[in-house]
Structures are given as C-alpha cells and as structure tokens.
Enzyme design. Structure first.
Site, short mmCIF file in Angstrom:
data_model
loop_
_atom_site.label_atom_id
_atom_site.label_comp_id
_atom_site.label_asym_id
_atom_site.label_seq_id
_atom_site.Cartn_x
_atom_site.Cartn_y
_atom_site.Cartn_z
CB CYS A 210 -0.82 0.05 1.23
SG CYS A 210 -1.63 -1.64 1.41
NE ARG B 290 4.32 1.95 -1.30
CZ ARG B 290 5.22 1.71 -0.52
NH1 ARG B 290 6.50 2.04 -0.75
NH2 ARG B 290 5.12 1.02 0.70
CD1 TRP C 178 -1.22 -4.64 -4.94
CD2 TRP C 178 -0.23 -5.88 -3.29
NE1 TRP C 178 -0.71 -5.67 -5.65
CE2 TRP C 178 -0.19 -6.44 -4.68
CE3 TRP C 178 0.56 -6.49 -2.52
CZ2 TRP C 178 0.40 -7.78 -4.99
CZ3 TRP C 178 1.01 -7.61 -2.70
CH2 TRP C 178 1.06 -8.32 -3.62
CG ASN D 257 2.19 -0.01 3.68
OD1 ASN D 257 1.97 -1.08 3.65
ND2 ASN D 257 3.23 0.39 3.46
N GLY D 258 0.60 -2.22 5.92
CA GLY D 258 1.09 -3.30 6.80
C GLY D 258 0.14 -4.56 6.97
CD GLU E 252 15.43 -18.37 -9.68
OE1 GLU E 252 14.66 -18.90 -10.37
OE2 GLU E 252 15.43 -17.18 -9.54
CE LYS F 7 15.41 -15.00 -11.90
NZ LYS F 7 14.10 -14.98 -11.14
CD GLU G 91 14.27 -14.16 -15.81
OE1 GLU G 91 13.20 -14.10 -16.45
OE2 GLU G 91 14.19 -14.50 -14.80
CG HIS H 134 25.79 -39.16 -16.12
ND1 HIS H 134 26.25 -40.19 -16.56
CD2 HIS H 134 25.78 -38.90 -14.81
CE1 HIS H 134 26.52 -40.75 -15.29
NE2 HIS H 134 25.98 -40.18 -14.29
CE LYS I 232 6.82 -9.58 -11.74
NZ LYS I 232 8.14 -10.30 -11.40
C1 F6R Z 1 11.79 -15.49 -13.90
C2 F6R Z 1 10.26 -15.26 -14.02
C3 F6R Z 1 9.27 -16.17 -14.63
C4 F6R Z 1 8.15 -16.47 -13.66
C5 F6R Z 1 6.94 -17.35 -14.48
C6 F6R Z 1 5.84 -17.73 -13.70
O1 F6R Z 1 12.42 -14.54 -13.21
O2 F6R Z 1 9.81 -14.40 -13.31
O3 F6R Z 1 9.87 -17.43 -14.84
O4 F6R Z 1 8.46 -17.15 -12.68
O5 F6R Z 1 6.57 -16.74 -15.70
O6 F6R Z 1 5.14 -16.74 -13.31
P1 F6R Z 1 4.10 -16.55 -12.30
O7 F6R Z 1 4.68 -17.07 -10.78
O8 F6R Z 1 3.73 -15.24 -11.91
O9 F6R Z 1 3.24 -17.65 -12.45
#
Ligand code: F6R
Length: 610
Positions: free
Chosen positions: A2, A27, A74, A98-99, A483, A487, A490, A506, A605
């Site tokens: 929030c 935010r 939020w 907020n919290g 992971e 990261k 990407e 292998h 996103k």
């Molecule tokens: C990588 C990333 C994506 C998401 C994936 C799933 O940094 O953010 O691989 O993890 O698209 O997204 P959600 O968790 O929103 O289902």
C-alpha cells in the site's frame, strides 16, 4: 504494497493527495481513496481500481480542503473492493494503513462484543475502532492512538485524522515504511519520498515506534516505545524523481533483492505459533484432518515459481514424508496425470494469472484434487479458483525477473511443510519449534547475506563478457542452480545451464574449458564432499569455479579462486540464502552488459497466454 500520503498546509490538499498517490503507483495497488476535512466535516472518496477513476469521480465536486490523507491499497485482507479501500472510518476517526495486523481477528471479535460495527473485511478497520474507543473516553488523538497501538501486533505505518482535532495529522511507523516531508509552513506524510518530492526535498525517515504529530505550527516526533522525544533532523534528498521511485536504487530488481528481509518477514508474520509448535492453519482455510488425509502432493508452476516447486518437493518429502510430484504447468495439463484420491495440488504463482498454471490447476480440480495456491496477488484468478490460499505478502514485484517473490514462495513452502509434518504426527513439537526459531532469524540472515554484494560485483566484472555459464547444485540446492542459470540468461542474455552436480560426468563436463565459469553451490550438508569432488573435476579441466559456501567452511579454500561466504542456516532454508548471490550476480552482469534489467527483451511479467 500500500501507499500512504497526507498533507497539512495552506494549499488545497486534493491535488496534492492525488499527485502523491500517482507517484506511489509503482508500489502496486488495486483500489484508492482519500479523506479530507471540510468545515470540520470528514469527506471520504474511495474506489476500486485505478487512481484515474478516483480522480474522475471527484472532479465535478471541485473539492477543497487544507488537510487530508490518501491511500493506495494493495489487497491483503479482503478483496479489492470499494468497501475495503482505505481510508477507513470509525466515529470521527479516519485511518490509512500499510502493513499487516496479525491479531486483527481477536481484536475485531472483542470490539464487536463491545458494540462496534465493521463495514470492511480489512485488518485496518480495527485500528480505527480502537482509536475511536479511546477518544470516546476523553483521550486526545495522540494518546488514543498510542493506547490503541498497544493492542496491535504486526507491521504498520498509519496516518490518522480526527474530526474533533481538525488541524492535526498523526503518523506512526512500525516495520512498514513512513516518512515526513517538511515544507515551508506545510507538512507531508508518505510511504515513500517521491510522493512529496515535487514540494520539498527535506525529509525525515521515521524509525520504528516513532509517532509524528503534524499541525499547522510544526512537526514533533515522540518514540512511543522509548517514550522519548525524537530530535528532528531532516535529510535533504538528492535523488532524481526516477531514482526516488526506486527508493534510491538504480533498478526495481535491485530494490526488490534488497527488500527481501522485509518481504520474508511479512510472509512469515502471524503464520505460526512457536509456543503451540504449530502453523495457524485457519489462515489458509486448511485443517488438520485434510492434511492428515493426504496421499499425494502435486506441485505445479512455471519458470522461477517452478524452481520453488522443486525445492518444495525436497522440503515436504523430507519433513512430512509424503510423496510429491513436481510438474511444469504446461506439461501437467497435457500429460494425462494419475491423480489418486486424497491428492492436493500446490499451485505456485507470483501473479496468480499465468495461463499454463491456471490450466493445470483447473485440470487437477477436474481430476478430483484439492488445490492450494501460493500466490502474491490477492484476488488473482488462481487464488479465486483455489480451495486454500497462502498469500506471500511480499509486495508487488515490478522487475520482470522474479527475486523476492521467489524467496517468499520458499518461505511459504517451509511453513506448509511443517504444517503437514505436524498434522500427520511426523514431527515432534520440539523440532517444529526449532524450525520456527530458525525461520524467525531468517530476515536477519538475509540482511547479512546481502553483504556479499561487493564480492559479487568483483566477480561480475571479471566474467560479464563470457558466452556461457554453468551452475551446479545438489539436493535442495539443485533447483537453485537452475534458478541462477535462468536469472542470468533472462536478464543478461548469456547462455547458462543449471545442473545437478552429479550429472556433470554424464555430459556437461565436455563443455568445460578455461573460458567456462562454473558456479558451484557448496552448502555444508550431507552432500558437501560430493560437490567438492565436482569442483575438483571442473578445476582439473581448467574451468573457473565460483564457489558459494557457508561461513566457516575451511575445506573449500583450496578448491576455488572465487568464494562467496554466506551465513549458516538450517538445510531447508539454504535455498533462500543461496539465491541471494545468484540473483545479485545476474543483476550486476546485466548492468555491465547494458541490458534492460527490469524489462528484458521478449519477456512479460505476467504470461497470460499459452
Ligand atoms: C523469471 C520469472 C518467470 C516467472 C514465470 C511464472 O524470473 O519471473 O519465470 O516465474 O513466468 O510466473 P508466475 O509466478 O506469476 O506464475
């Protein structure tokens, strides 16, 4: 997360509140509202959705006032509706917050018994009613707020105004951010500096327990924990408006990496009782009988959330001894899975809107499984479709690359694993208590893990021009190798692969030469010796080992030219700590390669299409 704004001064408050709220849009929010005093009367305007809608709805009223507070919500407790939007009111008291208030259910019940009527599902409304109950007994606004907050457990930043004291704003901070802007004859409160940067660059960042009183005459601050006055020493903000939005960080991703101690603290807040050695199952609409009756757990997700699912399998099987199957969501939906009676599907999704994940959830329901979603967005499709929900409360994640959403998913899975183990009688109370105590220390451990940033920057400078990276991990940290690689690829567009270290011989070992950096996750556990041997194999072929190790590990020194040491935690929590250097490494390499960190090419996103 929030956003709060507030103003008292000679100008019309309405545009100041609206502009301030717009500056806090980054935010994330799903409803907005303002409150102002006009001729001593409270006016409140709220609406679900965007600030633009609020602005349009109030335009024709030509509102004017010299004091007010505003809020972007939020959703955490209750859906994103107008009724749940802030400000909230009880009698002549209005509050924005907020919290998260951990004990709001008990407080609400007690207040209801005394005749208080509630109009929202929020935790915030209890604060208003508590303050109101003290003002009714004759306390002034400061005293009433102070007394009210004594009842409240949890995190909060609040702004309060009162019809009876129309020239005053009270602002209190405890574990949620709040700052004061000092202008010429005018004062502001805000969750973040950009909200008032247009009017003043002099700010005070409140500390926990600080209660500020803003009147037309000035601003005073008392700490309600120590009961001592706080000396006012404003800081002059030199950030550009763009930087201010990111809290002084260059990118949202870096800000979100650094937010993790707070984000994890919010995920775990109020979720378990160390004393009872148990998880508060009601929080998630779960009960012991349902957990007892489970035969199998499926975990589905995409991308980074899928890595969380893989870690979840290690946690759940190890702690609760129940078989788990992990699927990439797009595979589950097309593979004719066998779903026995007594199955639970854990759906892991930051956004709650990923198309493949939603389809897998739907398919699991069709096949008779119950579903639990671990999700960051209240009211998202996945949470609406689920039987049970574990909201991670990590705050909105703006950077496309997931960081804090991931580590909070892992924290949620840790709590869930203990819940299942306890419900099925496979974990003694003493063990659960030990695991909870470790979890309570986690935010601090993350804070100290973040100190590796300098070392990581050196490594990034050395390796940012390479074409390939290899990440190796074992056991519960094998998904963290995946992971780290995801990261890096990407956001820096470097080809990277994650492998279970035992698989090296292998195939991937053929790739190793003097140009290949290999990140080895060498946590102190039962497979440490194995990963040390894998590091030797890399070294003897000329590969450059970057070891991520636990503080105090002396065996690693001779085996790697680059070593990053991290604080010790229990085995199940190491994936959270070990993610930190990997996310930082990807970030710094991306910056050095001049990539678009927060919005990498071709990525979105929220992937709402198949
Ligand atoms: C990588 C990333 C994506 C998401 C994936 C799933 O940094 O953010 O691989 O993890 O698209 O997204 P959600 O968790 O929103 O289902």
């Amino acid at each position: 997360m929030c956003g709060i704004v507030g103003y008292i001064g000679p100008k019309n408050v309405i545009p100041i509140l609206i502009n301030g709220l717009k500056k806090l849009e980054y935010r994330g929010y799903d409803s907005a509202g303002i409150c102002f005093l006009n001729d001593g009367q409270i006016g409140i305007r709220r609406c679900a959705g965007k600030i633009k809608a609020l602005e349009t709805s109030i335009k024709k009223d030509r509102l004017k006032s010299l004091i007010g507070i505003g809020h972007t919500r939020w959703a955490t407790h209750g859906k994103p509706t107008e009724e749940n939007a802030h400000p909230h009111r009880a009698g002549g008291i209005v509050v924005v917050h907020n919290g998260i208030i951990e004990n709001y259910i008990e407080l609400k019940e007690a207040l209801k018994k005394k005749g208080h009527k509630f109009t929202s599902e929020t935790d915030t409304e209890v604060i208003c009613h508590l303050i109101y109950s003290y003002t009714k007994k004759g306390d002034n606004l400061e005293l009433a707020t102070k007394k009210a907050l004594k009842h409240v457990d949890g995190a909060y930043a609040i702004g309060v105004i009162s019809e009876a004291e129309p020239d005053k704003i009270i602002a209190v901070k405890n574990d949620s951010p709040l700052c004061i802007g000092i202008g010429k004859g005018e004062y502001f409160i805000a969750s973040d500096i950009p909200a008032f940067l247009k009017y003043t660059r002099d700010a005070i960042i409140l500390e926990n327990g600080d209660m500020a009183t803003l009147t037309r005459e000035g601003c005073s601050i008392t700490n309600i924990i120590s009961n001592k006055p706080v000396r006012i020493k404003p800081t002059t903000i030199t950030w550009s408006p763009a930087m201010a939005e990111k809290g002084g960080y260059k990118h949202f991703m870096l800000k979100e990496i650094y937010e993790q101690p707070r984000a994890v603290a919010d995920t775990i807040r109020g979720r378990f009782s160390v004393e009872k050695a148990d998880v508060n199952l009601k929080e998630f609409s779960l009960d012991k009988a349902a957990l007892k009756g489970l035969n199998k757990i499926f975990l589905v997700a995409c991308g980074t959330s899928w890595h969380a699912a893989l870690v979840g399998k290690y946690m759940i099987e190890d702690m609760a001894r129940i078989p788990c199957e992990v699927d990439i969501a797009s595979e589950f939906r097309y593979r004719r899975p066998l779903v026995p009676k007594g199955s639970l599907m854990i759906v892991i999704t930051q956004s709650g809107e990923t198309a493949d994940t939603l389809a897998a959830q739907k398919e699991a329901k069709r096949l008779g499984a119950k579903t639990l979603t671990i999700c960051n967005v209240v009211g998202s499709t996945s949470s609406r479709d689920a039987d049970s929900i574990f909201y991670t409360h990590s705050g909105p994640e703006i950077g496309v690359a997931s960081t804090k959403a991931f580590t909070t998913q892992l924290s949620a899975l840790y709590i869930f694993s203990i819940a299942v183990a306890r419900a099925r009688g496979g974990m003694k109370p003493a063990k659960a208590r030990e695991l909870f105590e470790d979890l309570l220390q986690l935010p601090e451990k993350i804070e100290s893990a973040l100190h590796c940033d300098k070392e990581i920057q050196k490594i990034a400078r050395k390796f940012h021009k390479v074409n390939d990276f290899l990440y190796l991990g074992r056991g519960i940290n094998y998904p963290i190798a995946l992971e780290g690689a995801l990261k890096l690829k990407e956001i820096s567009y470097i080809h990277a692969e994650g492998y279970p270290a035992g698989e090296m011989k292998h195939g991937p070992i053929a790739l190793i030469d003097s140009n290949m950096p290999v990140v080895a996750l060498a946590h102190d556990d039962h497979v440490l010796e194995k990963i040390l041997s894998n590091m030797e194999e890399v070294k003897s072929r000329g590969g450059k080992v970057i070891a991520i190790a636990t503080e105090g590990n002396t065996k690693i020194k001779a085996r790697a030219p680059h070593i990053v040491y991290l604080p010790k935690t229990n085995y199940y929590l190491t994936p959270i700590i070990f993610s930190i250097p990997l996310h930082l490494l990807a970030y710094h390499i991306s910056v050095l390669r001049k990539c678009n960190v927060d919005q990498p090419r071709n990525l979105a996103k929220s992937v709402t299409v198949e």
